[in-house]
Design a protein around this motif. Sequence first.
Motif, PDB file in Angstrom:
ATOM      1  N   HIS A   3       0.826  -1.207   0.000  1.00 31.14           N
ATOM      2  CA  HIS A   3       0.000   0.000   0.000  1.00 31.14           C
ATOM      3  C   HIS A   3       0.860   1.258   0.000  1.00 31.14           C
ATOM      4  CE1 HIS A   3      -3.978  -1.791   0.411  1.00 31.14           C
ATOM      5  NE2 HIS A   3      -3.433  -2.692   1.191  1.00 31.14           N
ATOM      6  N   ARG A   4       2.019   1.196   0.632  1.00 28.56           N
ATOM      7  CA  ARG A   4       2.859   2.402   0.682  1.00 28.56           C
ATOM      8  C   ARG A   4       3.396   2.759  -0.702  1.00 28.56           C
ATOM      9  NH1 ARG A   4       8.291   3.870   2.827  1.00 28.56           N
ATOM     10  NH2 ARG A   4       8.121   6.108   3.197  1.00 28.56           N
ATOM     11  N   ASP A   5       3.682   1.740  -1.517  1.00 25.22           N
ATOM     12  CA  ASP A   5       4.103   2.024  -2.897  1.00 25.22           C
ATOM     13  C   ASP A   5       2.994   2.734  -3.657  1.00 25.22           C
ATOM     14  OD1 ASP A   5       6.706   1.078  -2.845  1.00 25.22           O
ATOM     15  OD2 ASP A   5       6.136  -0.966  -3.373  1.00 25.22           O
ATOM     16  N   ASP A   6       1.759   2.275  -3.463  1.00 26.31           N
ATOM     17  CA  ASP A   6       0.643   2.901  -4.170  1.00 26.31           C
ATOM     18  C   ASP A   6       0.436   4.338  -3.688  1.00 26.31           C
ATOM     19  OD1 ASP A   6      -1.624   2.666  -6.041  1.00 26.31           O
ATOM     20  OD2 ASP A   6      -2.855   2.872  -4.251  1.00 26.31           O
ATOM     21  N   LEU A   7       0.580   4.562  -2.391  1.00 28.79           N
ATOM     22  CA  LEU A   7       0.461   5.920  -1.870  1.00 28.79           C
ATOM     23  C   LEU A   7       1.561   6.811  -2.424  1.00 28.79           C
ATOM     24  CD1 LEU A   7      -0.404   5.228   1.893  1.00 28.79           C
ATOM     25  CD2 LEU A   7      -1.903   6.225   0.166  1.00 28.79           C
ATOM     26  N   ALA A   8       2.792   6.280  -2.446  1.00 29.41           N
ATOM     27  CA  ALA A   8       3.912   7.071  -2.963  1.00 29.41           C
ATOM     28  C   ALA A   8       3.725   7.421  -4.435  1.00 29.41           C
ATOM     29  CB  ALA A   8       5.225   6.298  -2.768  1.00 29.41           C
TER      30      ALA A   8
ATOM     31  N   ARG B 210      -1.201   5.226  -8.560  1.00 29.83           N
ATOM     32  CA  ARG B 210      -0.955   4.729  -9.920  1.00 29.83           C
ATOM     33  C   ARG B 210      -1.001   3.205 -10.007  1.00 29.83           C
ATOM     34  NH1 ARG B 210       2.228   8.415 -13.758  1.00 29.83           N
ATOM     35  NH2 ARG B 210       2.917   6.473 -14.711  1.00 29.83           N
ATOM     36  N   LEU B 211      -0.616   2.514  -8.940  1.00 29.91           N
ATOM     37  CA  LEU B 211      -0.606   1.043  -8.996  1.00 29.91           C
ATOM     38  C   LEU B 211      -2.014   0.493  -9.159  1.00 29.91           C
ATOM     39  CD1 LEU B 211       2.051   0.036  -6.304  1.00 29.91           C
ATOM     40  CD2 LEU B 211       2.357   0.512  -8.730  1.00 29.91           C
ATOM     41  N   LEU B 212      -2.950   1.045  -8.417  1.00 33.94           N
ATOM     42  CA  LEU B 212      -4.337   0.577  -8.542  1.00 33.94           C
ATOM     43  C   LEU B 212      -4.954   1.035  -9.859  1.00 33.94           C
ATOM     44  CD1 LEU B 212      -5.781   0.963  -4.928  1.00 33.94           C
ATOM     45  CD2 LEU B 212      -4.995  -1.091  -6.097  1.00 33.94           C
ATOM     46  N   ARG B 213      -4.564   2.212 -10.326  1.00 33.12           N
ATOM     47  CA  ARG B 213      -5.080   2.659 -11.627  1.00 33.12           C
ATOM     48  C   ARG B 213      -4.534   1.780 -12.751  1.00 33.12           C
ATOM     49  NH1 ARG B 213      -4.107   7.783  -9.451  1.00 33.12           N
ATOM     50  NH2 ARG B 213      -2.322   8.183 -10.814  1.00 33.12           N
ATOM     51  N   LEU B 214      -3.297   1.323 -12.607  1.00 35.00           N
ATOM     52  CA  LEU B 214      -2.728   0.416 -13.604  1.00 35.00           C
ATOM     53  C   LEU B 214      -3.509  -0.897 -13.630  1.00 35.00           C
ATOM     54  CD1 LEU B 214      -0.634  -0.438 -15.669  1.00 35.00           C
ATOM     55  CD2 LEU B 214       0.915  -1.028 -13.777  1.00 35.00           C
ATOM     56  N   ALA B 215      -3.855  -1.424 -12.454  1.00 34.58           N
ATOM     57  CA  ALA B 215      -4.645  -2.650 -12.401  1.00 34.58           C
ATOM     58  C   ALA B 215      -5.979  -2.466 -13.122  1.00 34.58           C
ATOM     59  CB  ALA B 215      -4.885  -3.056 -10.936  1.00 34.58           C
ATOM     60  N   GLU B 216      -6.621  -1.338 -12.882  1.00 38.10           N
ATOM     61  CA  GLU B 216      -7.905  -1.070 -13.533  1.00 38.10           C
ATOM     62  C   GLU B 216      -7.733  -0.918 -15.044  1.00 38.10           C
ATOM     63  OE1 GLU B 216     -11.959  -0.360 -14.086  1.00 38.10           O
ATOM     64  OE2 GLU B 216     -10.801  -1.309 -12.483  1.00 38.10           O
ATOM     65  N   SER B 217      -6.650  -0.274 -15.483  1.00 42.76           N
ATOM     66  CA  SER B 217      -6.403  -0.109 -16.923  1.00 42.76           C
ATOM     67  C   SER B 217      -6.180  -1.451 -17.600  1.00 42.76           C
ATOM     68  CB  SER B 217      -5.190   0.801 -17.139  1.00 42.76           C
ATOM     69  OG  SER B 217      -5.422   2.099 -16.643  1.00 42.76           O
ATOM     70  N   VAL B 218      -5.433  -2.335 -16.937  1.00 40.23           N
ATOM     71  CA  VAL B 218      -5.203  -3.670 -17.492  1.00 40.23           C
ATOM     72  C   VAL B 218      -6.511  -4.440 -17.583  1.00 40.23           C
ATOM     73  CG1 VAL B 218      -4.087  -5.897 -17.061  1.00 40.23           C
ATOM     74  CG2 VAL B 218      -2.797  -3.774 -16.751  1.00 40.23           C
ATOM     75  N   ARG B 219      -7.329  -4.326 -16.550  1.00 38.97           N
ATOM     76  CA  ARG B 219      -8.622  -5.022 -16.551  1.00 38.97           C
ATOM     77  C   ARG B 219      -9.495  -4.547 -17.710  1.00 38.97           C
ATOM     78  NH1 ARG B 219     -13.784  -4.704 -15.044  1.00 38.97           N
ATOM     79  NH2 ARG B 219     -13.609  -2.473 -14.612  1.00 38.97           N
ATOM     80  N   GLU B 220      -9.554  -3.241 -17.923  1.00 35.62           N
ATOM     81  CA  GLU B 220     -10.379  -2.690 -18.991  1.00 35.62           C
ATOM     82  C   GLU B 220      -9.834  -3.077 -20.362  1.00 35.62           C
ATOM     83  OE1 GLU B 220     -13.197  -1.358 -18.856  1.00 35.62           O
ATOM     84  OE2 GLU B 220     -13.427  -0.862 -16.734  1.00 35.62           O
ATOM     85  N   GLU B 221      -8.504  -3.067 -20.511  1.00 44.52           N
ATOM     86  CA  GLU B 221      -7.901  -3.417 -21.801  1.00 44.52           C
ATOM     87  C   GLU B 221      -8.124  -4.895 -22.112  1.00 44.52           C
ATOM     88  OE1 GLU B 221      -5.767  -2.456 -25.342  1.00 44.52           O
ATOM     89  OE2 GLU B 221      -6.713  -1.234 -23.781  1.00 44.52           O
TER      90      GLU B 221
ATOM     91  N   THR C 140       9.006  -4.113  -5.939  1.00 31.46           N
ATOM     92  CA  THR C 140       9.810  -2.939  -5.610  1.00 31.46           C
ATOM     93  C   THR C 140      10.691  -3.310  -4.416  1.00 31.46           C
ATOM     94  OG1 THR C 140       8.210  -2.077  -4.017  1.00 31.46           O
ATOM     95  CG2 THR C 140       7.901  -1.424  -6.333  1.00 31.46           C
ATOM     96  N   ALA C 141      11.527  -2.365  -3.996  1.00 29.81           N
ATOM     97  CA  ALA C 141      12.347  -2.626  -2.811  1.00 29.81           C
ATOM     98  C   ALA C 141      11.470  -2.860  -1.584  1.00 29.81           C
ATOM     99  CB  ALA C 141      13.296  -1.450  -2.573  1.00 29.81           C
ATOM    100  N   ARG C 142      10.374  -2.092  -1.470  1.00 26.28           N
ATOM    101  CA  ARG C 142       9.478  -2.287  -0.328  1.00 26.28           C
ATOM    102  C   ARG C 142       8.779  -3.636  -0.399  1.00 26.28           C
ATOM    103  NH1 ARG C 142       7.499   3.216  -1.397  1.00 26.28           N
ATOM    104  NH2 ARG C 142       8.575   4.688  -0.041  1.00 26.28           N
TER     105      ARG C 142
ATOM    106  N   PRO D 257       5.438 -11.371 -12.769  1.00 27.49           N
ATOM    107  CA  PRO D 257       5.889 -10.211 -11.986  1.00 27.49           C
ATOM    108  C   PRO D 257       6.108  -8.975 -12.847  1.00 27.49           C
ATOM    109  CG  PRO D 257       7.655 -11.813 -12.228  1.00 27.49           C
ATOM    110  CD  PRO D 257       6.440 -12.427 -12.836  1.00 27.49           C
ATOM    111  N   ILE D 258       5.828  -7.824 -12.244  1.00 26.13           N
ATOM    112  CA  ILE D 258       6.133  -6.530 -12.857  1.00 26.13           C
ATOM    113  C   ILE D 258       7.199  -5.866 -11.991  1.00 26.13           C
ATOM    114  CG2 ILE D 258       5.253  -4.225 -13.381  1.00 26.13           C
ATOM    115  CD1 ILE D 258       2.527  -5.437 -13.893  1.00 26.13           C
ATOM    116  N   VAL D 259       8.386  -5.674 -12.552  1.00 23.20           N
ATOM    117  CA  VAL D 259       9.438  -4.948 -11.840  1.00 23.20           C
ATOM    118  C   VAL D 259       9.147  -3.465 -12.049  1.00 23.20           C
ATOM    119  CG1 VAL D 259      11.900  -4.491 -11.658  1.00 23.20           C
ATOM    120  CG2 VAL D 259      11.097  -6.814 -12.120  1.00 23.20           C
ATOM    121  N   TYR D 260       8.688  -2.815 -10.982  1.00 23.92           N
ATOM    122  CA  TYR D 260       8.116  -1.482 -11.127  1.00 23.92           C
ATOM    123  C   TYR D 260       9.114  -0.359 -10.831  1.00 23.92           C
ATOM    124  CZ  TYR D 260       4.495   2.121 -10.862  1.00 23.92           C
ATOM    125  OH  TYR D 260       3.719   3.243 -11.090  1.00 23.92           O
TER     126      TYR D 260
END
Length: 367
Positions: free
Chosen positions: A14-19, A23-34, A77-79, A108-111
Amino acid sequence: MNSTNAAGFWSYTHRDDLAEGGRLLRLAESVREEYALLTGNDLEIFVDREGIAWGEEWRQRIDQALQSTTFFIPIVTARYLQSVECRRELLRFAGKAESLGVKELFLPIVYAPIRQLDQPEDNDDEIVALVRRTHYQDWRELRLLDENSAAYRAAVHALAGRLVKIADNLQENPPDLPTPEALAEDAWAAQDPGIVDIMVEAEKALPAWAKTIDDLLACMNQLVDVVAPMAARLQESDRAGKGFAGRLALLRKFAGEMDPIAERLMTISNGYAEQVVTINPAILAAIREYEQDSGTSTPEERASFVKVMRELADNMQPAVAGLDELLRNLDGAKGISRDLARPLGKMSKALSSLQDSNGLITQWIIQ
């Protein structure tokens, strides 16, 4: 296996998404829609690890030997590498998928840049080694692009297209999965513990967790005692005309005083994360008990357990209050001195782990 009943587990901190500003959750939604645009079928993506839906689907799909097309997409990510829960679920999925001959479902996605990934000779992390052996998606540069840019949209399209291709290939060439009898036997042998089993494990962890909170508060107070006089001593050195050499000598002394505290903080944060992960199934089990009213425990027992957990969570708040600001200050101070960078880096890593653990606790309270 086919694209009509495909699903995915989007594993991230969650901290990566906050940072990243969500964008991480928006990416998931974009992949789902595509994916839906390419196939006409829905791709259900589970994104909330602490939610009941994630836990129930996770157990069901793992126990059913991934007979439906189930992707596991960790945002590495590192986290992420520091998260006990993330590491555990990644290793479980990857091992299960490989044993069944469907390891391509592990995607895996190396972000973000990860030093260990580019320097294999200096690395003994099993997660990094596993990711390196996998045809991972490299988003280290893509994450910097505007989400509405053509390049970013093309990358989302390529990622969704790869999921479609994997699902289609598995439909055309299904793996040799175990027979229903073997699956039933395996499910019985690997059956998840019941609520009583989980409660026993949680009860064992609770005293250690309470002590960890006390140790953490003591460690943070010790850190304040060391850091508080730092600015005054530096100003005194400047007034005495000792210049940058005097500052460097003081900073080296501070670094020496801070390093054992940083080591202690890392030990505490790692233990705390392990304890939270141990207790987490009990919390989710208690929530399911309320939802399902299965009768395996009494309302009084459940209420008592939740009361204890709420008290422990409340006790944790003073120790993690202001973590965001402290982490920003630590990151900003790393460039002051090479000597300080080492203990500050350890503290930053430990506090990031604490923040992830506290995010899990926050979800308990919400649920």
